[in-house]
Write a protein that holds these residues in place. Structure first.
Motif, PDB file in Angstrom:
ATOM      1  N   ILE A  46       0.843  -1.202   0.000  1.00  0.00           N
ATOM      2  CA  ILE A  46       0.000   0.000   0.000  1.00  0.00           C
ATOM      3  C   ILE A  46       0.877   1.250   0.000  1.00  0.00           C
ATOM      4  O   ILE A  46       0.559   2.248  -0.662  1.00  0.00           O
ATOM      5  CB  ILE A  46      -0.951   0.007   1.216  1.00  0.00           C
ATOM      6  N   ALA A  47       1.994   1.219   0.707  1.00  0.00           N
ATOM      7  CA  ALA A  47       2.931   2.349   0.682  1.00  0.00           C
ATOM      8  C   ALA A  47       3.463   2.558  -0.733  1.00  0.00           C
ATOM      9  O   ALA A  47       3.543   3.693  -1.222  1.00  0.00           O
ATOM     10  CB  ALA A  47       4.074   2.110   1.657  1.00  0.00           C
ATOM     11  N   HIS A  48       3.821   1.469  -1.396  1.00  0.00           N
ATOM     12  CA  HIS A  48       4.326   1.553  -2.773  1.00  0.00           C
ATOM     13  C   HIS A  48       3.253   2.095  -3.700  1.00  0.00           C
ATOM     14  O   HIS A  48       3.525   2.949  -4.566  1.00  0.00           O
ATOM     15  CB  HIS A  48       4.796   0.179  -3.242  1.00  0.00           C
ATOM     16  N   LEU A  49       2.022   1.631  -3.544  1.00  0.00           N
ATOM     17  CA  LEU A  49       0.907   2.143  -4.340  1.00  0.00           C
ATOM     18  C   LEU A  49       0.757   3.643  -4.156  1.00  0.00           C
ATOM     19  O   LEU A  49       0.458   4.377  -5.110  1.00  0.00           O
ATOM     20  CB  LEU A  49      -0.394   1.444  -3.926  1.00  0.00           C
ATOM     21  N   SER A  50       0.980   4.115  -2.940  1.00  0.00           N
ATOM     22  CA  SER A  50       0.789   5.524  -2.599  1.00  0.00           C
ATOM     23  C   SER A  50       2.029   6.372  -2.874  1.00  0.00           C
ATOM     24  O   SER A  50       2.018   7.575  -2.593  1.00  0.00           O
ATOM     25  CB  SER A  50       0.397   5.652  -1.118  1.00  0.00           C
ATOM     26  N   ASN A  51       3.085   5.735  -3.374  1.00  0.00           N
ATOM     27  CA  ASN A  51       4.344   6.436  -3.673  1.00  0.00           C
ATOM     28  C   ASN A  51       4.951   7.103  -2.440  1.00  0.00           C
ATOM     29  O   ASN A  51       5.469   8.220  -2.505  1.00  0.00           O
ATOM     30  CB  ASN A  51       4.125   7.486  -4.780  1.00  0.00           C
ATOM     31  N   VAL A  52       4.834   6.419  -1.292  1.00  0.00           N
ATOM     32  CA  VAL A  52       5.443   6.906  -0.046  1.00  0.00           C
ATOM     33  C   VAL A  52       6.300   5.794   0.554  1.00  0.00           C
ATOM     34  O   VAL A  52       6.319   4.667   0.056  1.00  0.00           O
ATOM     35  CB  VAL A  52       4.374   7.364   0.973  1.00  0.00           C
ATOM     36  N   ASN A  53       6.972   6.109   1.648  1.00  0.00           N
ATOM     37  CA  ASN A  53       7.924   5.162   2.243  1.00  0.00           C
ATOM     38  C   ASN A  53       7.319   4.238   3.291  1.00  0.00           C
ATOM     39  O   ASN A  53       7.877   3.179   3.566  1.00  0.00           O
ATOM     40  CB  ASN A  53       9.087   5.931   2.892  1.00  0.00           C
ATOM     41  N   HIS A  54       6.196   4.653   3.892  1.00  0.00           N
ATOM     42  CA  HIS A  54       5.703   3.926   5.057  1.00  0.00           C
ATOM     43  C   HIS A  54       4.207   3.628   4.971  1.00  0.00           C
ATOM     44  O   HIS A  54       3.415   4.482   4.562  1.00  0.00           O
ATOM     45  CB  HIS A  54       5.941   4.738   6.339  1.00  0.00           C
TER      46      HIS A  54
END
Length: 371
Positions: A46-54
């Protein structure tokens, strides 16, 4: 009589039944039920989907907002700006911290927070803004972030209804301080029970959120902050990991269903029904397909008489809810929101919704207005 449900999860389950049962059995056989590998994998995906680290899995979407606000430094006595036209959890999470919800009216086209009203609501007590990406379309995040930067405010995006949505190429959480998701069973990515997640690029907020979700404990049995028991269950994460692989396909199918509704309704009843608008540059994931309808309540009753489910999200603005009477708002304070509560109607929407059911729904809407 034909029956059309607002949401039918049975077909989705049939399509992935074996894989879901297999992964549930793996969790049970492992006897690792809390914060295991399934939660970790989902947080990463989900972090990867959201383009964030956490990604930080929590017990539900309401806790996600609450914990994200606390981790961002919102405290008792602060003011937090939010739209008045949204689900209760948005403002309830603010109030549970002892902060004051400060409401703002909505844009009449998107139903999202009216960015031109935000600055007027800021005071020296304001510490955060909580924009809601309602019905599956993201709010105007670059404008919101510019305002937040100007006044030094946190931005916690309530993306409960907008997983996989985009705003000018940005995902929830990518522009704001953090974003929160809900995995309630009816959501676009739904567990078989409650669940939620915080996503953020901010290392400090991620670490604080992880501590808060386990009673404020770090290391174990050492408590420096007041936290909660709010962890995403391993079993729910296992189910969500199976469903996550289909999320992009689900979003595309929802958009196809929405396009069919919009084309037909615009052609047949444009004088009586206002169809949802996808702003240029946005990727709307249509958690709900919500129209504005003349004689809304009568239309809803007529659809029900003909076996068609529909829902009003939401029949009351938050500033007029009895629990927020102490804030001193009155009827007429936010006219755009109050008008929306009298006109919005959400039609059945889910990826497996049969085209024949959509045609039947449209037929009955046309029939109602032709009477």
């Amino acid at each position: 009589m034909r029956k059309v449900r607002m949401l039918d999860l049975t077909e989705q389950y049939k399509n992935m039944r074996e894989e879901i049962l297999e992964t549930i059995d793996e969790v049970i056989s492992s006897s690792h039920f809390i914060l295991g590998e399934n939660v970790k994998k989902l947080e990463e995906d989900i972090a990867h989907l959201s383009n964030v680290n956490h990604g930080i899995g929590v017990a539900n979407g309401s806790d996600a907002i609450h914990i994200a606000l606390q981790a961002a430094g919102v405290k008792e006595g602060d003011e937090v700006i939010a739209p008045t036209f949204t689900f209760f959890a948005t403002a309830g999470s603010i109030a549970r911290l002892g902060a004051k919800p400060v409401f703002v009216d909505i844009d009449p086209i998107t139903f999202n927070i009216n960015t031109s009203e935000i600055e007027k609501a800021i005071t020296d007590k304001t510490s955060a803004i909580v924009p809601v990406h309602l019905y599956g379309q993201m709010a105007d995040m670059t404008i919101i972030k510019d305002i937040a930067n100007k006044y030094g405010l946190a931005v916690i995006e309530d993306a409960a209804q907008a997983i996989d949505a985009e705003y000018q190429g940005y995902k929830p959480g990518e522009i704001g301080t953090a974003a929160t998701y809900s995995f309630f069973p009816t959501k676009n990515l739904g567990a078989y029970g409650d669940g939620g997640m915080i996503v953020t690029h901010n290392d400090e907020i991620a670490e604080k959120s992880k501590v808060i979700r386990v009673h404020g404990s770090k290391p174990k049995y050492h408590h420096h902050v007041l936290g909660y028991n709010s962890r995403l269950d391993e079993l729910h994460a296992a189910v969500l990991n199976v469903k996550f692989k289909k999320l992009s396909d689900y979003s595309k199918l929802r958009r196809e269903k929405a396009e069919f509704y919009s084309n037909r309704l615009a052609e047949l009843v444009s004088e009586n029904v206002t169809i949802p608008v996808e702003k240029e540059g946005n990727y709307h994931v249509f958690h709900q397909y919500t129209i504005r309808a003349e004689k809304r309540d009568e239309l809803k009753d007529y659809l029900k008489e003909n076996g068609i489910d529909s829902m009003v999200y939401y029949p009351n603005s938050l500033h007029l809810q009895p629990v927020f009477k102490y804030l001193g708002y009155k009827e007429g304070d936010f006219p755009v929101s109050e008008k929306a509560t009298q006109e919005v109607l959400s039609l059945p929407m889910y990826p497996e919704l049969p085209k024949e059911d959509q045609e039947y729904i449209i037929e009955k809407i046309v029939e109602f207005y032709n009477k």
